[in-house]
Design a protein around this motif. Structure first.
Motif, mmCIF file in Angstrom:
data_model
loop_
_atom_site.group_PDB
_atom_site.id
_atom_site.type_symbol
_atom_site.label_atom_id
_atom_site.label_comp_id
_atom_site.label_asym_id
_atom_site.label_seq_id
_atom_site.Cartn_x
_atom_site.Cartn_y
_atom_site.Cartn_z
ATOM 1 N N ALA A 73 -2.537 5.463 -4.325
ATOM 2 C CA ALA A 73 -1.152 5.204 -3.954
ATOM 3 C C ALA A 73 -0.303 5.082 -5.216
ATOM 4 N N ALA B 122 0.226 -4.684 -4.766
ATOM 5 C CA ALA B 122 1.164 -3.631 -4.376
ATOM 6 C C ALA B 122 2.381 -4.224 -3.677
ATOM 7 N N GLU B 123 2.150 -5.160 -2.763
ATOM 8 C CA GLU B 123 3.261 -5.768 -2.039
ATOM 9 C C GLU B 123 4.159 -6.571 -2.972
ATOM 10 N N TYR C 106 0.857 7.781 -0.651
ATOM 11 C CA TYR C 106 -0.561 7.699 -0.994
ATOM 12 C C TYR C 106 -1.275 8.986 -0.628
ATOM 13 N N LEU D 1 -3.997 -4.779 -2.553
ATOM 14 C CA LEU D 1 -2.903 -4.630 -1.593
ATOM 15 C C LEU D 1 -1.837 -5.694 -1.833
ATOM 16 N N MET E 204 4.817 3.079 0.955
ATOM 17 C CA MET E 204 4.295 3.607 -0.300
ATOM 18 C C MET E 204 3.623 4.955 -0.090
ATOM 19 N N ARG F 202 -1.733 -0.338 5.834
ATOM 20 C CA ARG F 202 -0.944 -1.329 5.102
ATOM 21 C C ARG F 202 -0.016 -0.666 4.093
ATOM 22 N N LEU F 203 -0.498 0.370 3.427
ATOM 23 C CA LEU F 203 0.346 1.081 2.469
ATOM 24 C C LEU F 203 1.523 1.745 3.166
ATOM 25 N N SER F 204 1.277 2.285 4.347
ATOM 26 C CA SER F 204 2.360 2.897 5.120
ATOM 27 C C SER F 204 3.412 1.862 5.492
#
Length: 391
Positions: A63, A117-118, A52, A114, A50, A44-46
């Motif tokens: 991250a 972050a979004e 991390y 998450l 972002m 999800r971070l990818s």
């Protein structure tokens, strides 16, 4: 800056955050085994573009979201591990791994972070936000390991939350100063001399000794500590012997010690050692005590707590924020607070009508009201954004 708009933005993410949480709930992983969970977080971070670092403090992930202008770094933290509990919730997405359950809501915490972050991606900020997806909270090991591997390097402040099923979703709770208790573990080994249960005079009975130690330890709470200083001494396991007519050779006890004051915590090891050794000597047993300090008292910093309350009041109104009662349950977020200022708060996750009778944390029938997820994401995002606003 209209912080309330973050609530609407969070609502738009609600369906995907709930789906992500439910997936984690189906496949819970114990402390230091969170590889699958970490992989899903990393994916999800990818997707968010972002940067991390994985494998921090076990399976933890760090991250970072960097603003266009220089400024402080604010850290937000969530835990990811589950518990060795067999789920009895009856949910459609209940655990598919027998004996394992997200009975503390760390699956929701992960989804919330998450979501935060979004919500923050693309915002104009002065400084940066660091997102800590922590492993091994349930065994009080994750925060220390994260810090040792640089998770707090450069961090000015840190914030975190925990869901509370006995508080209705839509509500929050904060507290100045001490919020949660310290956590220490004790392991007691008693050695006697085994023999026939019908001939006790030829033996040294560690079971009788253990029983007296258990009772005597309670005198610490009732006679050695001020009644205004909360302390809990709990023996949670006793192992000794295999047969009803045999006096065993040894007894082993484990327990937990909880305090609400750092000074009291520092005094407990000596008190327990004294009682264990002197009672054991009275029963002619040899005793060994291991006193393991795990986490300190969780103490919020006044300025950070005030900041959180101001954000909450602007976003959801002061009427939806209450003063959190103290609890001797522990949280290793307290370790972060020993290094940098910060605040930890409760996010209501119980039934909207009446949460007072909801199943509590760590119960096999624990159930989280998913209405709390988008709100939690919006609150964490706003707490960071308000500190780093470029406007």
């Amino acid at each position: 800056m209209d912080l309330s708009s973050l609530i609407q933005a969070g609502k738009q993410l609600e369906a995907e955050l709930i789906a992500f949480r439910r997936d984690l709930h189906r496949y819970p992983e114990l402390s230091l085994q969170e590889s699958g969970t970490a992989a899903k977080v990393a994916q999800r971070l990818s997707q968010l573009g972002m940067e991390y670092r994985s494998g921090v403090g076990g399976h933890g992930i760090v991250a970072e979201l960097k603003g266009e202008q220089p400024g402080p770094m604010i850290a937000l933290r969530a835990d990811m591990d589950a518990l060795p509990i067999h789920e009895e919730s009856g949910l459609d997405f209940a655990s598919e791994r027998p004996g394992l359950m997200h009975a503390c809501g760390h699956d929701a915490h992960t989804a919330i972070l998450l979501g935060a972050a979004e919500l923050l991606v693309g915002q104009k900020i002065k400084g940066s936000v660091r997102f800590l997806f922590q492993a091994a909270e349930e065994i009080n090991a994750g925060a220390k390991a994260m810090i040792e591997q640089g998770a707090l390097d450069g961090v000015a402040e840190i914030y975190g939350l925990h869901n509370l099923p006995t508080l209705s979703a839509g509500m929050t709770a904060t507290r100045y100063g001490s919020l949660m208790g310290s956590v220490d573990r004790i392991e007691i080994h008693l050695e006697g001399r085994g023999g026939h249960g019908a001939i006790p005079d030829q033996s040294i009975d560690p079971v009788v000794c253990a029983a007296n130690i258990i009772m005597s330890l309670q005198s610490i709470v009732s006679r050695e500590v001020s009644p205004f200083d909360p302390v809990v001494v709990t023996i949670g396991s006793i192992k000794s012997g295999e047969a009803n007519n045999v006096i065993p050779h040894y007894a082993e006890l484990t327990g937990t010690i909880r305090t609400f004051d750092a000074k009291v915590q520092q005094q407990m090891a000596e008190r327990i050692e004294r009682i264990v050794q002197q009672i054991a000597a009275g029963y002619k047993c040899k005793a060994t005590l291991k006193y393991i300090e795990q986490t300190p008292v969780l103490i919020n910093h006044d300025g950070c707590n005030r900041h959180v309350e101001q954000v909450m009041d602007r976003m959801i109104g002061a009427a939806r924020r209450i003063e959190a009662p103290p609890t001797l349950a522990g949280e290793d977020f307290s370790v972060y607070l020993q290094h940098v200022p910060g605040c930890f708060f409760w996010l209501g996750s119980g039934p909207a009508e009446d949460a007072s009778h909801a199943y509590g944390l760590h119960h096999p029938k624990y159930e989280l009201n998913e209405d709390c997820i988008s709100l939690g994401a919006a609150l964490l995002a706003a707490i960071a954004l308000q500190r780093l606003s470029a406007n």
